[in-house]
Design a protein around this motif. Sequence first.
Motif, PDB file in Angstrom:
ATOM      1  N   HIS A   1      -5.128   4.985  18.911  1.00 58.26           N
ATOM      2  CA  HIS A   1      -4.840   3.943  19.889  1.00 58.26           C
ATOM      3  C   HIS A   1      -4.478   4.641  21.201  1.00 58.26           C
ATOM      4  O   HIS A   1      -4.155   5.825  21.208  1.00 58.26           O
ATOM      5  N   PRO A   2      -4.497   3.893  22.327  1.00 57.64           N
ATOM      6  CA  PRO A   2      -4.159   4.551  23.593  1.00 57.64           C
ATOM      7  C   PRO A   2      -2.746   5.132  23.608  1.00 57.64           C
ATOM      8  O   PRO A   2      -2.500   6.130  24.252  1.00 57.64           O
ATOM      9  N   ASP A   3      -1.834   4.505  22.881  1.00 55.95           N
ATOM     10  CA  ASP A   3      -0.442   4.939  22.989  1.00 55.95           C
ATOM     11  C   ASP A   3       0.153   5.500  21.699  1.00 55.95           C
ATOM     12  O   ASP A   3       1.330   5.795  21.636  1.00 55.95           O
ATOM     13  N   ARG A   4      -0.647   5.605  20.644  1.00 57.76           N
ATOM     14  CA  ARG A   4      -0.130   6.187  19.406  1.00 57.76           C
ATOM     15  C   ARG A   4      -1.287   6.583  18.509  1.00 57.76           C
ATOM     16  O   ARG A   4      -2.387   6.039  18.624  1.00 57.76           O
TER      17      ARG A   4
ATOM     18  N   HIS B   1      -8.967   5.772  26.962  1.00 59.02           N
ATOM     19  CA  HIS B   1      -7.964   5.835  28.029  1.00 59.02           C
ATOM     20  C   HIS B   1      -6.566   5.913  27.435  1.00 59.02           C
ATOM     21  O   HIS B   1      -5.928   4.895  27.223  1.00 59.02           O
TER      22      HIS B   1
ATOM     23  N   THR C   1      -5.387  -5.157  20.768  1.00 56.95           N
ATOM     24  CA  THR C   1      -4.196  -4.688  20.061  1.00 56.95           C
ATOM     25  C   THR C   1      -2.993  -5.562  20.406  1.00 56.95           C
ATOM     26  O   THR C   1      -2.259  -6.008  19.520  1.00 56.95           O
TER      27      THR C   1
ATOM     28  N   THR D   1      -0.314  -0.274  28.639  1.00 54.96           N
ATOM     29  CA  THR D   1      -0.846   0.973  28.103  1.00 54.96           C
ATOM     30  C   THR D   1      -1.680   0.784  26.843  1.00 54.96           C
ATOM     31  O   THR D   1      -2.461   1.643  26.482  1.00 54.96           O
ATOM     32  N   SER D   2      -1.509  -0.335  26.172  1.00 54.80           N
ATOM     33  CA  SER D   2      -2.304  -0.528  24.966  1.00 54.80           C
ATOM     34  C   SER D   2      -3.457  -1.480  25.265  1.00 54.80           C
ATOM     35  O   SER D   2      -3.541  -2.057  26.344  1.00 54.80           O
ATOM     36  N   GLY D   3      -4.346  -1.638  24.299  1.00 54.83           N
ATOM     37  CA  GLY D   3      -5.536  -2.438  24.541  1.00 54.83           C
ATOM     38  C   GLY D   3      -5.294  -3.937  24.367  1.00 54.83           C
ATOM     39  O   GLY D   3      -4.350  -4.358  23.697  1.00 54.83           O
TER      40      GLY D   3
ATOM     41  N   ASP E   1     -10.920  -4.397  23.643  1.00 51.68           N
ATOM     42  CA  ASP E   1      -9.628  -3.708  23.592  1.00 51.68           C
ATOM     43  C   ASP E   1      -9.380  -2.983  24.916  1.00 51.68           C
ATOM     44  O   ASP E   1      -8.770  -1.913  24.957  1.00 51.68           O
TER      45      ASP E   1
ATOM     46  N   VAL F   1      -7.970  -1.554  28.211  1.00 50.04           N
ATOM     47  CA  VAL F   1      -6.620  -1.194  28.622  1.00 50.04           C
ATOM     48  C   VAL F   1      -6.425  -1.625  30.076  1.00 50.04           C
ATOM     49  O   VAL F   1      -7.094  -1.117  30.961  1.00 50.04           O
TER      50      VAL F   1
END
Lengths: 444, 569
Positions: B384-387, B295, A323, A318-320, A309, A311
């Motif tokens: 999660h990185p963004d939520r 991150h 994901t 911005t997400s993995g 995952d 980044v």
Amino acid sequence: MKDFKLSRRTLLRGMGTLMALPVLEQMVPSVARAAGPGAAPRRLAVFYVPCGIYMPNWTPKGTGRDWTLSPTLQPLAPVKDDVLVLSGLSHEPGRPDQFGHHAAGTGAFLSCVKIHKTDEEEDVRAGVSMDQLAARALRPYTRLPSLELGNDGGDGTGSCDASFSCAYARNIAWAAPTSPVAKDTNPRSVFDRLFAGFDPDATRAQIEKRKAYEQSILDFVREDAQGLKQKLGTRDRRKLDEYFTSVRELELRVAALDQQAPTCSKGPRPGNTEDVREKTKVMCDLMVLAFQCDLTRVATFMLGNGRSDRVYDFLGLTSGHHTYSHHQHVPENHAALAKIDRWEMEQFSYLLQRMKSVQEGDATLLDNALVYFGSEVADGNSHGHSDMPVLLAGRGGGTVTPGRHVRYGGKPVANLFISMLQSVGVNVSSFGDDGSGPLSHLKE
Amino acid sequence: MNKVDSRGWRMALAGTACALLLASCTRKEPRANEEPPNPADSQTDQTPPECQGPRDPGRVTLHRLNRAEYDNTVRDLLGDTTRPARDFPADDHGYGFDNNADVLSLGPLLMEKYSAAAEKLVEATWKQDATRDPPLVRVCAPDPADPLPCGRQILERFTRRAWRRPVTSTEVDRLMGFLSLASEHGDSFDAGMKLALRAVLLSPHFLYRVELDPNPASTEPHRLNDYELASRLSYFLWSSMPDEALLAAAGTGTLHTPEQLERQVRRMLADPKAEALVDNFAGQWLYTRALDSFHPDPLLYPFDDGLREAMRQETRLVFREFLLGNRPARDLMDADFTYVNDRLAQHYGLPGPGTQEMRRVSLAGHPERSGLLGQGSILAVTSHPDRTSPVKRGLWVLEQLMCEAPPPPPPNVEGLPPAVDPKMSIKQRMARHRSDPTCAGCHTLMDPIGYGMENFNVVGAWRLKEEVSGAEVDPSGDLPGDVHFKDGVELRAILKADPELDICIAQHLLAYGLGRGPVNADACTLRDVSKQAEARGGRLSDLILAITQSEAFTWRRGEAEGTNEGGAP
């Protein structure tokens, strides 16, 4: 460690320069042993990427020699004629009964054996991987039977994928069904390992003494292990067998201390970095260096662990990765995946270009190699195991005709592995759960 | 606040516990007609029938030292603090811990690293010992006329420590062979000694924790010998070798007595080396090790290494205090203190202690920050990185605090895509989980727990509104069994009241302490452990103490022949 002093190499500095070296005369003896006088050794490399590929951007238009690079494959333009795109191959052994496609797909990635479901996170069992079969056969010719490299170790927590042991998602090389071959994720330590034990200034007597000492230590500990083994139960004895195997491997290294001095400049010792861009590049350099110096003929590289995952912030994401790979048909996710895939392809292209820049007689290192590119699933959203994203690069010393796009109607990837193994001289006619014979149309 | 009916909720959970198929999660209303296992059992002396009679202590597979254990061991054995195992390949995990003996394998790469490390370690130690006072290894000065007696003394002592048991004279004789070998090649005493020391460090007696069964093919339980027990204790509490005091206690043959065990455990917990329990047990149990690879989206959530480190320290210090302090372990859910520095305090919206050093602060007046669920480290690694992820957070609570992991999701539905409509609140998006019957069963358990933590964003900062949708956070939730909570504070109370919280903590401690997965009989052991710990005050140290005194910890058995599943090539 001192630098090697090969007079003709003294002007050369750095790996970049190294890649352009002509084939070295010192290499010829080991080459001759492998494939007859004058022939260069054949190499086998594997480049693994996690989480599948966004396939609509991958599959090229046209077949045979009449094909165009797809958007994702665009970075391969400089090596287009060295790459064979193989569409429509399936990898059924990677399909688990229920959950854990990433662990199952990665564990089966090179073994083509349906992995044992580790409900209890132990009793790990896959199959012997393709690269390790090749390594076994090519073992006599090089100091290292194979080189296992990767970017990610795995200090995470929890289970790796649906209670499958992390061993599956972290290893593509398996020496035995119960023995994953750990990969090295530290460039500096890979370098040290490649060149360990060599002292160009050592006299014959000093080398002999060192060999005697190292061997005596190994004799001592093997005797310890033998005494211990007699007192242990079944499972413990199996654990200790890993120790015996490893000691034997070390013995081979010791025995080779005087035989195989490296025949090329090793270049500078790389630093350590956790930047995936830099690390990937250095790992590719090291792979090429190991091939070029004929320190090994088999290498695997995992760009990330199964179900990674990561980044990719430097791509503006911005997400993995994992994901995004569950894209749910959302266009933004497709775009993110296409970016990641393309970046991966740039790295693969870099490796191929490096290999191509190394001259070996009339051919290049890439001509004498087969490089397999793949992932544990096809599309990450549906966890597909058919129509896998597969590339084969190099000519395998003339056993493969690249520069084409070939479509297959569901032949197993294991058949390709049979062909690859045959190409490096391993005599197999079946492989894994579904490999029944060599794959057709690899040569024109 | 509603009256908490943990039992009903626990029953609903139990419906998922043994679930192998997804459908099991959809089980509704498990209360009807079915008498739940009485949580009050843990307060009575009534032993369930299956826990009476002889009990299987299980067996731990030949245990290779993992990376942390190797580093700590060479630190204590050789005074080396360079952590050579950092360059070793990563250890695999089993049951959530990287010290599971069954999955700790050893391949050629690792063996090469062991060999290189041994050579380097011995060279460095030999050199440093020339000036170190007192020396760690070179405990005598060899008589130039006859260096052998001193050589023997050094090797005997070193090997006993390295192999964590007395060595036989035959073993020392064999090691002395390296002195002759060196002299045959015209090398010095020092050269021979260094070869011998390397051999000790490469031997399976060093690299593995050896426990022997009198009859390896018999499943008849037997007590560990005291040296084996000493190693179990020291690798449990210190991730390292036994020290001289522990070896001495083993030498008297009394280590296994409850009094001696308790004395040693208390001594060892108070030692700074028990920090290993924080790093290796808590770091994996609570997932905080994953902070390194956390991150967050930099546009949405300002975050940096200073904050990361402060969060890591906070959890370490709180856990450490629980380890040594006088509070029941269940207070981990709502402890009214924590450790912050100015940076973290500002991040949390707490008054700063006026320093960048971590300081203990009271959370009186800030119940929303109390306990594990208020800690940034845990909130971050379950995002999660963004939520934020109510699913990941709920799952973390179920697995790590309730020991009730739901089955994994079916293929094709893993992972939530970013909101199609950014105006949708998290609860609106989660509604999908309830509308789809294949998801509803499990998500009815996970999601609401996560809602209770929604007032904390991805990096654990307090929030009243969601960042992207702008929707107001609704931290209320409904748990199965008609249990409702209005916010995170009420959620904590429900979790704290769970009758099996201690048993769950003990379960993780046992898996880590033994380095093996659970066997059936462990359910009885855990029941006893939590009962005994409760009687002593229910502190973390009481749980640890009870575990070290259990048969699972002090006994083992062999393995019947013919159970060789898996196959050699």
